[in-house]
Design a protein around this motif. Structure first.
Motif, PDB file in Angstrom:
ATOM      1  N   UNK A 130       0.838  -1.196   0.000  1.00 27.79           N
ATOM      2  CA  UNK A 130       0.000   0.000   0.000  1.00 27.79           C
ATOM      3  C   UNK A 130       0.874   1.247   0.000  1.00 27.79           C
ATOM      4  N   UNK A 131       0.493   2.223  -0.819  1.00 26.12           N
ATOM      5  CA  UNK A 131       1.303   3.428  -1.057  1.00 26.12           C
ATOM      6  C   UNK A 131       0.759   4.562  -0.190  1.00 26.12           C
ATOM      7  N   UNK A 132       1.604   5.089   0.732  1.00 24.82           N
ATOM      8  CA  UNK A 132       1.134   6.107   1.682  1.00 24.82           C
ATOM      9  C   UNK A 132       1.867   7.436   1.569  1.00 24.82           C
ATOM     10  N   UNK A 211      -2.600  -0.182  -5.870  1.00 26.29           N
ATOM     11  CA  UNK A 211      -3.688   0.804  -5.808  1.00 26.29           C
ATOM     12  C   UNK A 211      -3.518   1.901  -6.857  1.00 26.29           C
ATOM     13  N   UNK A 212      -2.327   2.042  -7.406  1.00 23.26           N
ATOM     14  CA  UNK A 212      -2.115   2.987  -8.493  1.00 23.26           C
ATOM     15  C   UNK A 212      -1.527   4.318  -8.091  1.00 23.26           C
ATOM     16  N   UNK A 213      -1.820   4.796  -6.893  1.00 21.67           N
ATOM     17  CA  UNK A 213      -1.268   6.068  -6.426  1.00 21.67           C
ATOM     18  C   UNK A 213      -1.385   6.125  -4.904  1.00 21.67           C
ATOM     19  N   UNK A 214      -0.879   7.204  -4.323  1.00 19.58           N
ATOM     20  CA  UNK A 214      -0.880   7.326  -2.863  1.00 19.58           C
ATOM     21  C   UNK A 214      -2.300   7.333  -2.313  1.00 19.58           C
ATOM     22  N   UNK A 215      -2.453   6.672  -1.188  1.00 19.85           N
ATOM     23  CA  UNK A 215      -3.755   6.599  -0.519  1.00 19.85           C
ATOM     24  C   UNK A 215      -3.532   6.694   0.986  1.00 19.85           C
ATOM     25  N   UNK A 216      -3.900   7.828   1.568  1.00 21.72           N
ATOM     26  CA  UNK A 216      -3.701   8.037   3.009  1.00 21.72           C
ATOM     27  C   UNK A 216      -5.004   7.940   3.786  1.00 21.72           C
ATOM     28  N   UNK A 220      -8.991   1.021   1.621  1.00 20.30           N
ATOM     29  CA  UNK A 220      -8.145   0.680   0.473  1.00 20.30           C
ATOM     30  C   UNK A 220      -8.811   1.067  -0.839  1.00 20.30           C
ATOM     31  N   UNK A 221      -8.010   1.258  -1.855  1.00 19.78           N
ATOM     32  CA  UNK A 221      -8.529   1.543  -3.190  1.00 19.78           C
ATOM     33  C   UNK A 221      -8.634   0.243  -3.986  1.00 19.78           C
ATOM     34  N   UNK A 222      -9.522   0.204  -4.982  1.00 21.86           N
ATOM     35  CA  UNK A 222      -9.568  -0.985  -5.849  1.00 21.86           C
ATOM     36  C   UNK A 222      -8.223  -1.227  -6.515  1.00 21.86           C
ATOM     37  N   UNK A 223      -7.816  -2.473  -6.593  1.00 20.45           N
ATOM     38  CA  UNK A 223      -6.513  -2.807  -7.151  1.00 20.45           C
ATOM     39  C   UNK A 223      -6.546  -2.781  -8.677  1.00 20.45           C
ATOM     40  N   UNK A 224      -5.454  -2.311  -9.267  1.00 24.03           N
ATOM     41  CA  UNK A 224      -5.297  -2.381 -10.716  1.00 24.03           C
ATOM     42  C   UNK A 224      -5.026  -3.831 -11.121  1.00 24.03           C
ATOM     43  N   UNK A 225      -5.433  -4.184 -12.311  1.00 23.30           N
ATOM     44  CA  UNK A 225      -5.297  -5.574 -12.746  1.00 23.30           C
ATOM     45  C   UNK A 225      -3.947  -5.868 -13.393  1.00 23.30           C
ATOM     46  N   UNK A 226      -3.233  -4.815 -13.850  1.00 21.30           N
ATOM     47  CA  UNK A 226      -2.059  -5.028 -14.689  1.00 21.30           C
ATOM     48  C   UNK A 226      -1.006  -5.930 -14.085  1.00 21.30           C
ATOM     49  N   UNK A 227      -0.522  -5.608 -12.886  1.00 23.06           N
ATOM     50  CA  UNK A 227       0.558  -6.391 -12.305  1.00 23.06           C
ATOM     51  C   UNK A 227       0.079  -7.748 -11.803  1.00 23.06           C
ATOM     52  N   UNK A 228      -1.180  -7.856 -11.448  1.00 20.62           N
ATOM     53  CA  UNK A 228      -1.722  -9.164 -11.071  1.00 20.62           C
ATOM     54  C   UNK A 228      -1.781 -10.062 -12.304  1.00 20.62           C
ATOM     55  N   UNK A 229      -2.144  -9.476 -13.444  1.00 23.75           N
ATOM     56  CA  UNK A 229      -2.140 -10.245 -14.695  1.00 23.75           C
ATOM     57  C   UNK A 229      -0.721 -10.662 -15.054  1.00 23.75           C
ATOM     58  N   UNK A 230       0.238  -9.752 -14.863  1.00 20.85           N
ATOM     59  CA  UNK A 230       1.628 -10.099 -15.151  1.00 20.85           C
ATOM     60  C   UNK A 230       2.097 -11.252 -14.267  1.00 20.85           C
ATOM     61  N   UNK A 231       1.754 -11.194 -12.990  1.00 15.73           N
ATOM     62  CA  UNK A 231       2.115 -12.270 -12.072  1.00 15.73           C
ATOM     63  C   UNK A 231       1.502 -13.597 -12.514  1.00 15.73           C
ATOM     64  N   UNK A 232       0.248 -13.544 -12.966  1.00 17.08           N
ATOM     65  CA  UNK A 232      -0.452 -14.770 -13.352  1.00 17.08           C
ATOM     66  C   UNK A 232       0.157 -15.377 -14.620  1.00 17.08           C
ATOM     67  N   UNK A 233       0.470 -14.538 -15.605  1.00 19.36           N
ATOM     68  CA  UNK A 233       0.988 -15.063 -16.869  1.00 19.36           C
ATOM     69  C   UNK A 233       2.431 -15.538 -16.742  1.00 19.36           C
ATOM     70  N   UNK A 242       1.495  -4.726   4.057  1.00 18.62           N
ATOM     71  CA  UNK A 242       0.717  -3.595   4.552  1.00 18.62           C
ATOM     72  C   UNK A 242       1.535  -2.850   5.594  1.00 18.62           C
ATOM     73  N   UNK A 243       1.682  -1.542   5.402  1.00 19.02           N
ATOM     74  CA  UNK A 243       2.501  -0.730   6.312  1.00 19.02           C
ATOM     75  C   UNK A 243       1.801   0.595   6.566  1.00 19.02           C
ATOM     76  N   UNK A 244       1.844   1.039   7.809  1.00 15.64           N
ATOM     77  CA  UNK A 244       1.218   2.302   8.201  1.00 15.64           C
ATOM     78  C   UNK A 244       2.183   3.103   9.077  1.00 15.64           C
TER      79      UNK A 244
END
Length: 323
Positions: A130-132, A211-216, A220-233, A242-244
């Motif tokens: 998560x990007x903070x 999440x795509x960008x910072x979220x404070x 949580x924000x909806x996850x982008x599919x791109x890197x999950x698809x890369x991991x799967x293929x 998770x860090x706070x």
């Protein structure tokens, strides 16, 4: 001030004040008055310049301090680390991260019930974090034991060219141009493959921000599919991190830098292996659901006094993610 000068030909009287100077010349049968315009404007500029510096210092003292500290952290410290140690010390990026960690007086705390860190420098794991804050750039390096490179937007390279140049040497940060790819990610995935396989890459695991960008916020924000698809293929496992508390170290919007020491509380999930899921959608839904669930749990553990959404609100939030 003023003074008189007398001789047989003329009488000259000089007067000067904060608003300028006038020279009066009196002679036989004629009088001339000359405005000393050059000295006048010099005095005005001196007074206005001094007042502007004082006003600027009072008004923007915090902003100036913030910018100077960022200049030290992401330019001077980076350049000094890499130019002095890169050729003799293989873990230069680690040394730089440690220096910034020390500069801000940061402490880290692994939360109970955390799983072990699965990622290593050799096993090509995607660490989804998560990007903070801007501090993520070096704090995540420390809490993941210096095992992973970073995936970062090209905007970071434009803002911190010194950091871009240094991290290019060991390929510890992979800069990409955001947007414009649509659904076709083949070229982007090929670029990712090249970075994983190049000889300059010392760390085979990779930190990404799904999440795509910072979220404070506390959601949580909806996850982008791109890197999950890369991991799967590519059959690369995923581990959630998770860090706070990072947002307390550097607050970009308020131009605040906390050098008194922030405590970073973090937690690792179990690894997710793509070969165990029959479809990409099933893989994405599992990671997305777990990310949101762990986000709330770790937030509650890291700050017990903070009120987090009820279980019903969490369930509603999770249902919206998959719409």
């Amino acid at each position: 001030y003023f003074f008189f000068f007398n001789d047989t030909a003329t009488t000259e009287i000089y007067t000067r004040s904060l608003v300028g100077s006038v020279r009066c010349v009196q002679g036989t049968d004629q009088r001339r008055v000359h405005g000393d315009s050059m000295n006048y404007w010099i005095d005005i500029l001196k007074d206005v310049g001094l007042a502007s510096i004082i006003l600027f210092g009072i008004t923007f003292c915090r902003q100036v301090k913030f910018v100077l500290c960022l200049f030290y952290m992401f330019f001077m410290a980076t350049m000094c680390s890499y130019t002095s140690l890169y050729w003799v010390y293989p873990n230069t990026r680690q040394w730089w991260s440690d220096q910034l960690f020390w500069f801000l007086g940061i402490k880290k705390q692994l939360l109970p019930t955390s799983h072990p860190l699965y990622a290593t420098r050799e096993n090509n794991t995607l660490l989804m974090v998560n990007h903070r804050s801007l501090a993520d750039f070096f704090i995540h390096d420390c809490i993941t034991n210096y095992q992973a490179s970073y995936l970062s937007r090209m905007m970071v390279a434009l803002l911190f060219p010194g950091t871009w140049f240094c991290t290019y040497l060991d390929n510890s940060v992979w800069y990409f141009v955001r947007g414009g790819r649509g659904e076709n990610l083949d070229d982007f995935f090929a670029w990712m493959d090249n970075n994983f396989n190049t000889k300059r890459t010392q760390r085979r695991s990779l930190i990404v921000y799904p999440e795509g960008h910072r979220n404070t916020t506390s959601d949580p924000l909806p996850l982008k599919r791109g890197m999950i698809k890369y991991s799967y293929t590519r059959k690369y496992p995923v581990q959630l991190v998770l860090a706070f508390g990072l947002e307390d170290a550097i607050k970009e919007k308020q131009f605040l830098l906390n050098t008194n020491g922030s405590t970073i509380k973090y937690w690792f999930s179990e690894p997710f292996f793509p070969e165990k899921y029959p479809t990409l959608d099933a893989y994405y839904n599992e990671i997305s659901t777990k990310f949101s669930q762990y986000f709330y749990n770790v937030l509650a553990l890291s700050n017990p006094k903070k009120k987090i959404p009820s279980l019903q609100n969490q369930t509603q939030h999770l249902s919206l993610i998959h719409i």
